[in-house]
Motif scaffolding. Structure first.
Motif, PDB file in Angstrom:
ATOM      1  N   LEU A  88      -8.236  14.036  56.135  1.00 42.65           N
ATOM      2  CA  LEU A  88      -8.194  14.857  57.347  1.00 42.65           C
ATOM      3  C   LEU A  88      -9.582  14.972  57.959  1.00 42.65           C
ATOM      4  O   LEU A  88     -10.584  15.029  57.256  1.00 42.65           O
ATOM      5  N   ASP A  89      -9.623  15.022  59.290  1.00 42.07           N
ATOM      6  CA  ASP A  89     -10.866  15.284  60.005  1.00 42.07           C
ATOM      7  C   ASP A  89     -10.852  16.773  60.343  1.00 42.07           C
ATOM      8  O   ASP A  89     -10.181  17.201  61.279  1.00 42.07           O
ATOM      9  N   VAL A  90     -11.563  17.581  59.571  1.00 45.44           N
ATOM     10  CA  VAL A  90     -11.481  19.035  59.657  1.00 45.44           C
ATOM     11  C   VAL A  90     -12.118  19.534  60.943  1.00 45.44           C
ATOM     12  O   VAL A  90     -13.265  19.228  61.254  1.00 45.44           O
ATOM     13  N   GLY A  91     -11.341  20.326  61.703  1.00 45.87           N
ATOM     14  CA  GLY A  91     -11.823  20.915  62.942  1.00 45.87           C
ATOM     15  C   GLY A  91     -12.076  22.402  62.820  1.00 45.87           C
ATOM     16  O   GLY A  91     -12.798  22.992  63.605  1.00 45.87           O
ATOM     17  N   GLY A  92     -11.497  23.045  61.801  1.00 44.84           N
ATOM     18  CA  GLY A  92     -11.696  24.479  61.617  1.00 44.84           C
ATOM     19  C   GLY A  92     -10.842  25.020  60.501  1.00 44.84           C
ATOM     20  O   GLY A  92     -10.025  24.307  59.911  1.00 44.84           O
ATOM     21  N   ILE A  93     -11.051  26.299  60.231  1.00 49.15           N
ATOM     22  CA  ILE A  93     -10.294  26.997  59.198  1.00 49.15           C
ATOM     23  C   ILE A  93      -9.755  28.276  59.817  1.00 49.15           C
ATOM     24  O   ILE A  93     -10.460  28.964  60.546  1.00 49.15           O
ATOM     25  N   GLU A  94      -8.492  28.584  59.536  1.00 51.89           N
ATOM     26  CA  GLU A  94      -7.860  29.803  60.051  1.00 51.89           C
ATOM     27  C   GLU A  94      -7.439  30.675  58.876  1.00 51.89           C
ATOM     28  O   GLU A  94      -6.809  30.210  57.940  1.00 51.89           O
ATOM     29  N   VAL A  95      -7.822  31.954  58.940  1.00 52.76           N
ATOM     30  CA  VAL A  95      -7.463  32.906  57.889  1.00 52.76           C
ATOM     31  C   VAL A  95      -6.530  33.946  58.496  1.00 52.76           C
ATOM     32  O   VAL A  95      -6.839  34.552  59.508  1.00 52.76           O
ATOM     33  N   SER A  96      -5.361  34.149  57.882  1.00 47.02           N
ATOM     34  CA  SER A  96      -4.400  35.118  58.401  1.00 47.02           C
ATOM     35  C   SER A  96      -4.445  36.406  57.574  1.00 47.02           C
ATOM     36  O   SER A  96      -4.972  36.412  56.466  1.00 47.02           O
ATOM     37  N   PRO A  97      -3.909  37.504  58.102  1.00 48.27           N
ATOM     38  CA  PRO A  97      -3.975  38.794  57.411  1.00 48.27           C
ATOM     39  C   PRO A  97      -3.330  38.808  56.030  1.00 48.27           C
ATOM     40  O   PRO A  97      -3.712  39.591  55.179  1.00 48.27           O
ATOM     41  N   ASP A  98      -2.363  37.930  55.804  1.00 50.53           N
ATOM     42  CA  ASP A  98      -1.717  37.924  54.490  1.00 50.53           C
ATOM     43  C   ASP A  98      -2.522  37.172  53.443  1.00 50.53           C
ATOM     44  O   ASP A  98      -2.118  37.070  52.297  1.00 50.53           O
ATOM     45  N   GLY A  99      -3.663  36.623  53.837  1.00 43.70           N
ATOM     46  CA  GLY A  99      -4.536  35.935  52.896  1.00 43.70           C
ATOM     47  C   GLY A  99      -4.372  34.434  52.876  1.00 43.70           C
ATOM     48  O   GLY A  99      -5.106  33.747  52.184  1.00 43.70           O
ATOM     49  N   SER A 100      -3.435  33.916  53.641  1.00 45.53           N
ATOM     50  CA  SER A 100      -3.264  32.463  53.663  1.00 45.53           C
ATOM     51  C   SER A 100      -4.365  31.830  54.505  1.00 45.53           C
ATOM     52  O   SER A 100      -4.810  32.384  55.505  1.00 45.53           O
ATOM     53  N   ILE A 101      -4.807  30.670  54.068  1.00 38.40           N
ATOM     54  CA  ILE A 101      -5.890  29.957  54.732  1.00 38.40           C
ATOM     55  C   ILE A 101      -5.369  28.585  55.131  1.00 38.40           C
ATOM     56  O   ILE A 101      -4.815  27.869  54.307  1.00 38.40           O
ATOM     57  N   ARG A 102      -5.544  28.223  56.419  1.00 38.47           N
ATOM     58  CA  ARG A 102      -5.098  26.925  56.917  1.00 38.47           C
ATOM     59  C   ARG A 102      -6.297  26.117  57.353  1.00 38.47           C
ATOM     60  O   ARG A 102      -7.228  26.645  57.970  1.00 38.47           O
ATOM     61  N   VAL A 103      -6.266  24.841  57.061  1.00 40.32           N
ATOM     62  CA  VAL A 103      -7.283  23.914  57.538  1.00 40.32           C
ATOM     63  C   VAL A 103      -6.711  23.243  58.784  1.00 40.32           C
ATOM     64  O   VAL A 103      -5.615  22.692  58.753  1.00 40.32           O
TER      65      VAL A 103
ATOM     66  N   ARG B  44      -7.845  16.829  65.576  1.00 40.50           N
ATOM     67  CA  ARG B  44      -6.927  16.332  66.607  1.00 40.50           C
ATOM     68  C   ARG B  44      -6.015  17.436  67.113  1.00 40.50           C
ATOM     69  O   ARG B  44      -5.507  17.367  68.224  1.00 40.50           O
ATOM     70  N   ALA B  45      -5.791  18.483  66.323  1.00 39.80           N
ATOM     71  CA  ALA B  45      -4.922  19.583  66.730  1.00 39.80           C
ATOM     72  C   ALA B  45      -5.650  20.594  67.613  1.00 39.80           C
ATOM     73  O   ALA B  45      -5.019  21.369  68.320  1.00 39.80           O
ATOM     74  N   ALA B  46      -6.981  20.596  67.574  1.00 36.50           N
ATOM     75  CA  ALA B  46      -7.771  21.528  68.379  1.00 36.50           C
ATOM     76  C   ALA B  46      -7.849  21.008  69.814  1.00 36.50           C
ATOM     77  O   ALA B  46      -7.928  19.797  70.048  1.00 36.50           O
ATOM     78  N   PRO B  47      -7.833  21.902  70.799  1.00 37.93           N
ATOM     79  CA  PRO B  47      -7.930  21.451  72.186  1.00 37.93           C
ATOM     80  C   PRO B  47      -9.296  20.832  72.468  1.00 37.93           C
ATOM     81  O   PRO B  47     -10.314  21.271  71.936  1.00 37.93           O
TER      82      PRO B  47
END
Length: 70
Positions: free
Chosen positions: A34-49, A53-56
């Motif tokens: 994967l070509d990492v564009g960012g990391i997203e952290v949600s209130p429930d503690g889950s972390i998404r990479v 290509r998904a970022a605008p």
């Protein structure tokens, strides 16, 4: 309040936990191709990479930047 009316308290992971996990998450994601564009952290503690290509895409000129304001 009775016990049924109480909502569970949702907490973000601490900044220290995120900073400790981020390099590991990014390195594993890159190993998987994967070509990492960012990391997203949600209130429930889950972390998404988020893959880059998904970022605008950033606007390339002034017209594209202010097009929505016309």
């Amino acid at each position: 309040m009775n016990a049924q009316a109480k909502k569970p308290r949702v907490r973000y992971p601490t900044d220290a936990k995120i900073r400790a996990l981020a390099p590991t998450l990014v390195s594993v994601a890159r190993e998987l191709g994967l070509d990492v564009g960012g990391i997203e952290v949600s209130p429930d503690g889950s972390i998404r990479v988020i893959e880059s290509r998904a970022a605008p895409a950033a606007p390339t000129n002034a017209f594209d930047k202010y097009q929505d304001e016309l």
